[in-house]
Design a protein around this motif. Structure first.
Motif, mmCIF file in Angstrom:
data_model
loop_
_atom_site.group_PDB
_atom_site.id
_atom_site.type_symbol
_atom_site.label_atom_id
_atom_site.label_comp_id
_atom_site.label_asym_id
_atom_site.label_seq_id
_atom_site.Cartn_x
_atom_site.Cartn_y
_atom_site.Cartn_z
ATOM 1 N N TYR A 1 9.153 31.870 80.629
ATOM 2 C CA TYR A 1 7.986 31.256 79.979
ATOM 3 C C TYR A 1 7.190 30.399 80.966
ATOM 4 C CZ TYR A 1 5.568 27.584 77.355
ATOM 5 O OH TYR A 1 4.642 26.684 76.894
ATOM 6 N N LEU A 2 7.878 29.710 81.860
ATOM 7 C CA LEU A 2 7.204 28.804 82.784
ATOM 8 C C LEU A 2 6.425 29.533 83.870
ATOM 9 C CD1 LEU A 2 9.911 26.018 83.367
ATOM 10 C CD2 LEU A 2 7.820 25.835 82.017
ATOM 11 N N PHE A 3 6.994 30.590 84.427
ATOM 12 C CA PHE A 3 6.435 31.166 85.651
ATOM 13 C C PHE A 3 5.907 32.586 85.505
ATOM 14 C CE2 PHE A 3 9.199 27.764 87.105
ATOM 15 C CZ PHE A 3 8.407 27.147 88.065
ATOM 16 N N LYS B 1 -1.751 26.432 81.083
ATOM 17 C CA LYS B 1 -2.119 25.136 81.646
ATOM 18 C C LYS B 1 -1.087 24.088 81.247
ATOM 19 C CE LYS B 1 -5.998 21.922 82.066
ATOM 20 N NZ LYS B 1 -7.381 21.618 81.653
ATOM 21 N N PHE B 2 -0.411 23.538 82.246
ATOM 22 C CA PHE B 2 0.524 22.437 82.039
ATOM 23 C C PHE B 2 -0.105 21.159 82.577
ATOM 24 C CE2 PHE B 2 3.551 26.065 82.356
ATOM 25 C CZ PHE B 2 4.106 25.954 81.088
ATOM 26 N N ALA C 1 4.320 26.045 88.162
ATOM 27 C CA ALA C 1 4.522 26.642 86.843
ATOM 28 C C ALA C 1 3.184 26.835 86.139
ATOM 29 C CB ALA C 1 5.438 25.762 85.998
ATOM 30 N N GLY C 2 3.005 27.995 85.508
ATOM 31 C CA GLY C 2 1.775 28.300 84.783
ATOM 32 C C GLY C 2 0.696 28.914 85.636
ATOM 33 N N ASN C 3 0.926 29.068 86.935
ATOM 34 C CA ASN C 3 -0.070 29.629 87.860
ATOM 35 C C ASN C 3 0.297 31.051 88.281
ATOM 36 O OD1 ASN C 3 -1.248 27.158 87.676
ATOM 37 N ND2 ASN C 3 -1.363 26.766 89.867
#
Length: 560
Positions: free
Chosen positions: A327-329, A334-335, A353-355
Motif C-alpha cells: 500500500y505504501l510503495f 499523497k502522504f 512512500a506514495g511516489n
C-alpha cells in the motif's frame, strides 16, 4: 533448584571476616539431604537438582566466608539489568572520550527548526552512543513510519511498539520536557532492558528443560548476559525483543506444541525479524514428534487441524505487514510527510512512500509482491556469495569465533549421534541408546540443526559479520556449547569440590542446606584460577566483544 549441604564436622577453618549474603530474594531455604559417611568419619556431599514447586520453607539469612570457597549468588533479573547498566555506562564513557567516526551511513533527518526541550540534551548525553547504525532506522520508523523504501528491511514490531507508547505519552505533559526523538530513544533502551530480562529468564527455563542440568543452565544465562553482541541488546535494535519471543516459542513447543497460545509469540517473532520464519520449523518438528509418539488416527487429525489453524493465523499476521508495504510503495498517493523528511529523500535519492513511478519499486509487479528480498538485494547488497571480497576479510575474522563454536560443536554432536540424527530424533531409542545419550542429546537435535542453518545461511547470503548477533539473538545453542566447556572439565569439578568443602551456613544446624531460587552462582566464572586455557579464551571472547563492541559501536565504528 539446587540444594547444597554443609556438614560442620568436615569444615575447614573459617575466615575471621564474613560477609552476609542474602539469597532467594533476601531469603535462604533449608532442606534435608542424605549424607553418606565414609570410614574414618570423612563425609562427602552431592549436588542435588530439584525444581521449584512453590513449597519452600520460611527464609533466613546465611553468612558466607570470603575464602576461596565463598560463593556469590545473584538473581537472573538483577544480573540481566546489571549487564545492561554496564553497557549503558560503558557507551557513555566511550562516547564522551572518543570522537565519532564519519561512517557515511543513514542518519535520520531531524527538524532543525524544532524547539529544544529541557531534557533533550541530557538524553542525548546519556544515551547518544546507542543511537547508531540501524538504531537510526528504528527510531526514524517509530517517529515517521516507513517513509523510505530502504527502511522496509527493518520489520515493524519493535518500532511500532515504540510509536504506540510515544504517541500515548504525547498526550501527557511529559512531551513538553523531551522531544519525540529523544523520548523514543529513552523508551527503546528501557524496552530493551525489559525484553532482555525476559529473554534471560526464558533462556534459563528452556536451558533447564533441554540440558537437564542446573549448572549448565546457570552458566548459559550468565554467558547470555555478557554475550559478544551485547551492545545490540541495549541499543534501539530488535535483538532483545526477538530473543525473548524466540526462546518462549522454543520452550512452548516442547511443553505443548498444539497450544493456541503459541501463535502469539510465534506471530510476533515473525513480525520482529525476518529470520522469525525459521521458528515455524520448531512448531512443525515438535508436532511431528508428538504424532509419532502418540500415533493414532484421532490424534493425527486433531494435531494436524490445530497446527493448520495456528499456521493460518501466523501467516495472516505476516501477510498484513506485506499488504501494508504494498500500500505504501506501489501506488501514487499523497502522504503528509514533514519537509525535512522529503528533503532528505531528494538529497540522497531515496524512494519516498506514495511516489510510485514506472522505474521505482519493481517488486510491486511480482507475482507475489514481497518487498524484503528486493530491498535487501538492492539497498544492502545481500545475495549469494556477494560478500566474498578481499576487503571484507576483517569482517570474516570478526565472525570467526561464533562460527567456529557453532560449526565445530555441531559437527561433533552429529558425529556422536549420527544414527539418531538420520532418524530425525523422531523414533524411540533402544535401551542401549537411551543409556548412552544424555537428556540434552535427545532434545538438542532440532536446536543444533536450527543453529547450523542460520550459520550457513549467514556465511553464504548475508553480511557475514552479522552472524554473531544473529546467533546470539536467535539460538540458545551458542550458550549451551560454551556452557559445556565450563561444566565438563576436571578444573570445574575441582573448584566445585573446594567450594563445597569450605562452604559454611550459620544457622545453628549442623546439616543445613542452602537453596537458591532462580539465582545464578557467579563464582563459576569469577574464579579464574581453576580455569583451563579454553575456558579462559571463551570468557575473554565474550567479555572482550562486549567491551570492544560497545566502545566501537557508540562512536559509529563498524561492528557486528
Amino acid at each position: 533448584m539446587r540444594s547444597e549441604c554443609y556438614n560442620g564436622s568436615g569444615a575447614s577453618t573459617s575466615s575471621p571476616k564474613r560477609r552476609v549474603n542474602v539469597v532467594g530474594n533476601g531469603r535462604s531455604h533449608h532442606h534435608h539431604q542424605r549424607q553418606h559417611h565414609a570410614a574414618g568419619g570423612a563425609s562427602t556431599h552431592r549436588d542435588t537438582t530439584t525444581h521449584d514447586r512453590g513449597t519452600d520453607s520460611p527464609p533466613t539469612l546465611t553468612e558466607l566466608p570470603p575464602s576461596s570457597g565463598s560463593f556469590l549468588h545473584i538473581s537472573i533479573t538483577k544480573l540481566a539489568i546489571a549487564s545492561r547498566l554496564f553497557v549503558i555506562v560503558l557507551q557513555l564513557v566511550a562516547n564522551l572520550l572518543l570522537p565519532d567516526h564519519e561512517a557515511g551511513v543513514f542518519v535520520a533527518p531531524s527538524d532543525k527548526n524544532a524547539p529544544e526541550r529541557p531534557l533533550d540534551a541530557l538524553v542525548r548525553l546519556a544515551l547518544g552512543g546507542l543511537n547508531r547504525w540501524d538504531g537510526q532506522y528504528f527510531l526514524h520508523i517509530a517517529e515517521h513510519g516507513y517513509t523510505y523504501e530502504n527502511a522496509l528491511a527493518f520489520f515493524p514490531l519493535f518500532p511500532f511498539i515504540l510509536k504506540i507508547v510515544c504517541s500515548s505519552l504525547s498526550s501527557y505533559e511529559v512531551i513538553t520536557f523531551v522531544s519525540y526523538r529523544e523520548l523514543s530513544l529513552l523508551l527503546a533502551v528501557l524496552l530493551n532492558v525489559v525484553c532482555f530480562t525476559g529473554a534471560a529468564k526464558a533462556l534459563y527455563r528452556l536451558s533447564k528443560h533441554v540440558l537437564g542440568n542446573q549448572k549448565k543452565a546457570e552458566i548459559a544465562v550468565l554467558l547470555f548476559c555478557f554475550n559478544p553482541a551485547s551492545i545490540f541488546f541495549t541499543a534501539p535494535y530488535s535483538e532483545s525483543l526477538y530473543a525473548w519471543l524466540s526462546f518462549v516459542v522454543m520452550y512452548q513447543c516442547i511443553e505443548d506444541v498444539t497450544s493456541i497460545f503459541l501463535t502469539i509469540p510465534l506471530s510476533l517473532s515473525i513480525l520482529c525479524r525476518s529470520n522469525g520464519m525459521f521458528n515455524i520449523g520448531f512448531v512443525l518438528y515438535f508436532a511431528v514428534r508428538r504424532i509419532v509418539a502418540q500415533y493414532n488416527v484421532h490424534n493425527v487429525i486433531c494435531i494436524c487441524s490445530r497446527l493448520f489453524s495456528m499456521l493460518i493465523i501466523v501467516l495472516f499476521h505476516y501477510g498484513i505487514a506485506q499488504v501494508y508495504n504494498y500500500y505504501l510503495f506501489c501506488f501514487v498517493q499523497k502522504f503528509n510527510f514533514p519537509d525535512h523528511v522529503r528533503e532528505y529523500a531528494a538529497e540522497h535519492g531515496l524512494v519516498l512512500a506514495g511516489n510510485k513511478t514506472d522505474d521505482s519499486s519493481p517488486w510491486c509487479t511480482n507475482l507475489v509482491p514481497l518487498s524484503y528480498s528486493y530491498v535487501q538485494s538492492h539497498y544492502w547488497n545481500v545475495g549469494f556469495l556477494r560478500y566474498y571480497e578481499l576487503k571484507q576479510l576483517p569482517n570474516f575474522l570478526l565472525a570467526l569465533p561464533a562460527v567456529y563454536l557453532v560449526l565445530s560443536n555441531s559437527y561433533q554432536y552429529l558425529c556422536d549421534h549420527w544414527e539418531y540424527a538420520l532418524r530425525l530424533g523422531l523414533f524411540r531409542l533402544t535401551k542401549k541408546q537411551h543409556k548412552l545419550m544424555r537428556p540434552y542429546d535427545r532434545f538438542a537435535l532440532v536446536f543444533v540443526v536450527h543453529a547450523l542453518v542460520l550459520t550457513l545461511f549467514s556465511l553464504v547470503f548475508v553480511h557475514v559479520q552479522v552472524t554473531t548477533r544473529l546467533l546470539c539473538a536467535a539460538s540458545p545453542v551458542l550458550y549451551w556449547y560454551t556452557a559445556e566447556y565450563f561444566t565438563g572439565e576436571r578444573a570445574f569439578i575441582k573448584r566445585q569440590v573446594i567450594r563445597k568443602l569450605s562452604k559454611q551456613v550459620k544457622d545453628g544446624e549442623e546439616n543445613s542446606c542452602t537453596h537458591v531460587l532462580n539465582h545464578i552462582e557467579l563464582s563459576d566464572l569469577l574464579d579464574f584460577r581453576w580455569m583451563n586455557g579454553r575456558q579462559q579464551t571463551i570468557l575473554v571472547y565474550f567479555l572482550g566483544y562486549t567491551v570492544v563492541g560497545t566502545v566501537l559501536f557508540s562512536n559509529f565504528y563498524p561492528w557486528t
